[in-house]
Design a protein around this motif. Structure first.
Motif: not given
Length: 180
Positions: A10-11, A15-17, A23-26
């Protein structure tokens, strides 16, 4: 499946979500902050014309009549017949967007082509250049300027881009503005 394995799974999903959204914002922030991967090419073929006054302050000999929307204003002191025909053809090439654009011919002898308003300079301003074309926004402010001899396809590309980036107001919005 053990409870520890289920929690770990679940973790990893969480993290993938988060990575998918963060990631695109970064990456975008890094591109803007350090100017990495941002194209430096120009999209307009004309030159920006902020030093040209608004159309209302142009020294024209007579009132310029029904000029509204975007305006293609051109100085017709040289090769007037060729220029008038070239910009008339460009206006026709706009297709369904043509009613949003007016043509203002300044100077030159001869009859006005369909949809063209003809005026003369009362006193030629210092910024005037023979054969020059200016694209004016609906407020009359000069947006782009083109030297004599510019390729009409380049002007057409720029005008289409301007019209696409500045959509026409809907009739409903225009009525609301008129009522206020």
């Amino acid at each position: 499946m053990t409870p520890a394995h289920g929690i770990r799974h679940a973790r990893l999903k969480l993290l993938a979500l988060l990575a998918i959204f963060v990631l695109p914002l970064l990456v975008a922030w890094v591109m803007v902050a350090w100017r990495i991967g941002i194209p430096e090419q120009r999209t307009a073929h004309g030159e920006l014309a902020p030093e040209i006054p608004a159309l209302a302050r142009w020294p024209l000999a007579e009132p310029h009549g029904p000029v509204d929307g975007w305006v293609l204003a051109f100085d017709c002191s040289t090769r007037c017949d060729d220029l008038a025909d070239q910009w008339w053809r460009l206006h026709r090439a706009l297709g369904s967007e043509a009613p949003r654009v007016s043509r203002l011919r300044i100077g030159g002898a001869g009859q006005a082509l369909p949809g063209e308003v003809v005026v003369d300079w009362s006193t030629p301003p210092e910024w005037r250049q023979p054969g020059h074309l200016w694209v004016l926004d609906p407020r009359g402010e000069a947006v782009l300027g083109y030297a004599a001899g510019v390729d009409a396809r380049d002007v057409l590309d720029d005008v289409n881009q301007l019209l696409r980036m500045n959509p026409a107001p809907s009739r409903k919005a225009a009525r609301q503005v008129a009522q206020n």
